[in-house]
Each structure stands twice: as structure tokens, then as C-alpha cells.
Design an enzyme around this catalytic site. Structure first.
Site, short mmCIF file in Angstrom:
data_model
loop_
_atom_site.label_atom_id
_atom_site.label_comp_id
_atom_site.label_asym_id
_atom_site.label_seq_id
_atom_site.Cartn_x
_atom_site.Cartn_y
_atom_site.Cartn_z
NE ARG A 5 55.32 -65.76 -26.60
CZ ARG A 5 55.09 -64.70 -25.60
NH1 ARG A 5 54.90 -63.59 -25.63
NH2 ARG A 5 54.15 -65.65 -24.85
CG HIS B 250 59.28 -60.89 -22.89
ND1 HIS B 250 59.36 -61.70 -23.34
CD2 HIS B 250 57.89 -60.75 -22.91
CE1 HIS B 250 58.30 -62.36 -23.58
NE2 HIS B 250 57.21 -61.97 -23.27
C1 GLV Z 1 53.97 -62.40 -22.47
O1 GLV Z 1 54.43 -62.58 -23.28
C2 GLV Z 1 52.07 -62.76 -22.26
O2 GLV Z 1 52.44 -64.31 -23.13
O3 GLV Z 1 51.81 -62.77 -21.56
#
Ligand code: GLV
Length: 309
Positions: free
Chosen positions: A224, A272
Site C-alpha cells: 500500500r 496499482h
Molecule cells: C490490491 O491491492 C488488493 O488488495 O487486492
């Protein structure tokens, strides 16, 4: 009894098809067109919009559409005592492992340096190392961290892990707790963060800790954005202490145009995208949890709200 789906990245129609194939009588609704919200007892969500949870007064099961559940835990409307499950399947762990392996190999084999040399038409040889000459440190050995640790080990790297409590994987040197963090970092050439985001791990990639890595180390954050203090990373890259970073997650997503990370020469970034949720395989996991919920059986990958993962 009705089910609601919400995600801005996953396809609601694909999920409808997959889940209805497994549970034909599922009353599948897509937020915000949910009809009477008091009928909703199960919600499958990736990042609820503000106020959504407050409008589901009878929800009894919250299913995360991703491995992380911090999006639920930071929601001010999160109901107490409602079980929350994480979504982890083999696809998700394999995709993450591939991404991690790619970034580790890029750094290990000087890919950023050669890319830079190519753009300058510079012919400079750097003696290659092999994996056995390099130590990779993984923070977090959940389903994703373990898969990456095993593969990196199989490729030949020296692999060490840092976890909250001692965790053993064959051939992986284990460090745990805050007291062993300095020793873990001191010999880690390539650091990978795959921790869950909790109050304890937020900001763990800060100047104090990152300075403990050997000079010339690399950092890969695939957990994160809030694990990383961006400003601290930038200053350690600029001072030359750290050689490079690969970042897939950010405190603010999408990353704002004004963020210097976009154009930093020592940072490789992705939006991401390291791993994802694959509806055909993940739907089996979700359907199984729906079945278990109605059968009052223990859920798969239920969040422990005390530990945050
Ligand atoms: C992505 O970031 C997840 O938590 O699956």
C-alpha cells in the site's frame, strides 16, 4: 436476502455471469441500482464510495474484492461485528509473484542502468552477479509474500523475511518483530514490501528504516502507498544511498501529475497493476464464502479485526 456488487476496476457483468453460474438464485444487484437497500445482506466491494456502507443497514457479510481490506477498515461507516473476508486465490498470488520476480530481476541485472545507457548511446560493461550473490528481503509472508519468497528462493536468491510473528519457510531466513527489523534490513539488497496495512506498518518504509539497508539497495513496494513515506524515499534516492525503486501503489491514486515520483529517474512505477482479481477463479472463492455464510460454517480468509489481516 440480496447481494450487492461495487467496484470501479472489476467488471460487474462478468462477476454476475460467474457468480450466477455458481449460485443461480443469487439476487445480484449492482451499486447504486440496488432497489430496496434494506434487503441487502451480502456485499462484494472494492472501495465503497463514501456513505455506501451507511446505506446498507442489514448487511451481514462484507466480501473484499481484493486481498487488502484496509478500504473497509478506514470506512467511517463500517458496521461493527460484521465479518469481513479477504479475496486471495492462486491467480492473485501468482500474478504478484511474477511482478515481484520481474522487478527483482530488473534491479539484479542492472536493467535500469542499461536502459539509461542505451538512451545515451553509452557502451559500459557492468560485471553481472548471479542470484546467489544477492539477498532479497520480503516484508510480510501472507499468501502473496510466501509465494514470492518461494519463487525467489527457487531462482537462487538468498531470501529473508520479516514478519510480525516468526514464520518459517524452508530455506528462508526468518526475522520477526520490531527488534529484529534492523538486522533484517542490514543485509537486504532488494527490499520488497508485501505487508498488510495496519497502524503498526503504516510508514514503515521511512528514512530511519530505509537508511539501514546497505548502500545501493533497491526498494519494491507492492503493498500500500501508506507503507512508504514518499519524501523519505526520494531523499535517499537523491543522496545516492538507495539505487532505485519500483512502486505499484501510492498514498494518492491515481498518482497526481504534480507528484515528482512520475519523472524520477530512479523510480519505475505502475498504476496499482502488480496483481488483480480474476473473476473466473475468484468467483469460486466468493461463492464458497456465500455458501458458508448461509450454512453458518467458518468463512475462508476471514479478517481478524484485531490484527488487521
Ligand atoms: C490490491 O491491492 C488488493 O488488495 O487486492
Amino acid at each position: 436476502m440480496a447481494f450487492v456488487f461495487h467496484s470501479l476496476v472489476d467488471d460487474a457483468n462478468e462477476w454476475r455471469t460467474e457468480l450466477k453460474a455458481l449460485i443461480p438464485d443469487l439476487d445480484y444487484r449492482v451499486w447504486p441500482d440496488v432497489g430496496n437497500p434494506t434487503e441487502i445482506d451480502i456485499a462484494l466491494i472494492w472501495k465503497a464510495p463514501p456513505g455506501m456502507l451507511a446505506q446498507l443497514p442489514n448487511v451481514e457479510l462484507l466480501l473484499s474484492l481484493g486481498a487488502g481490506v484496509d478500504h473497509f477498515l478506514t470506512d467511517p461507516d463500517l458496521p461493527e461485528n460484521v465479518p469481513i473476508t479477504r479475496l486471495i486465490d492462486d491467480f492473485c498470488a501468482t500474478a504478484m509473484m511474477e511482478y515481484v520476480l520481474l522487478q527483482v530481476l530488473r534491479f539484479h541485472r542492472n536493467d535500469p542502468i542499461y536502459q539509461n545507457q542505451q538512451s545515451n548511446k553509452e557502451w559500459i560493461f557492468h560485471a553481472p552477479k548471479i542470484a546467489a550473490d544477492r539477498t532479497v528481503g520480503i516484508m510480510g509472508l501472507g499468501a502473496l509474500g510466501s509465494e514470492s519468497a518461494k519463487t525467489l528462493k527457487a531462482v537462487g536468491f538468498n531470501v529473508r523475511s520479516w514478519t510480525k510473528h516468526k514464520r518459517n519457510i524452508d530455506g528462508v531466513e526468518s526475522f520477526s518483530g520490531i527488534n529484529e527489523l534492523p538486522a533484517f534490513l542490514s543485509k537486504t539488497d532488494i527490499l520488497i514490501c508485501l505487508l498488510a496495512l495496519t497502524e503498526e506498518t503504516s510508514g514503515v518504509l521511512n528514512k530511519h528504516n530505509l537508511s539501514r539497508l546497505p548502500k545501493g539497495a533497491y526498494v519494491i513496494n507492492v503493498a500500500r502507498g501508506d507503507h512508504l513515506v514518499e519524501h523519505d524515499l526520494l531523499s535517499l534516492l537523491d543522496s545516492g544511498w538507495l539505487a532505485g525503486a519500483a512502486l505499484d501503489c501510492f498514498t494518492e491514486e491515481p498518482l497526481p501529475d504534480s507528484n515528482p515520483i512520475w519523472s524520477h529517474p530512479k523510480i519505475f512505477l505502475t498504476p496499482h497493476a502488480s496483481t488483480g482479481t480474476n473473476a473466473p477463479s475468484a468467483a469460486r472463492h466468493v461463492a464458497e464464502n456465500i455458501r458458508r455464510f448461509y450454512a453458518k460454517e467458518p468463512l475462508l480468509n476471514e479478517l481478524n479485526r484485531d490484527t488487521g489481516y
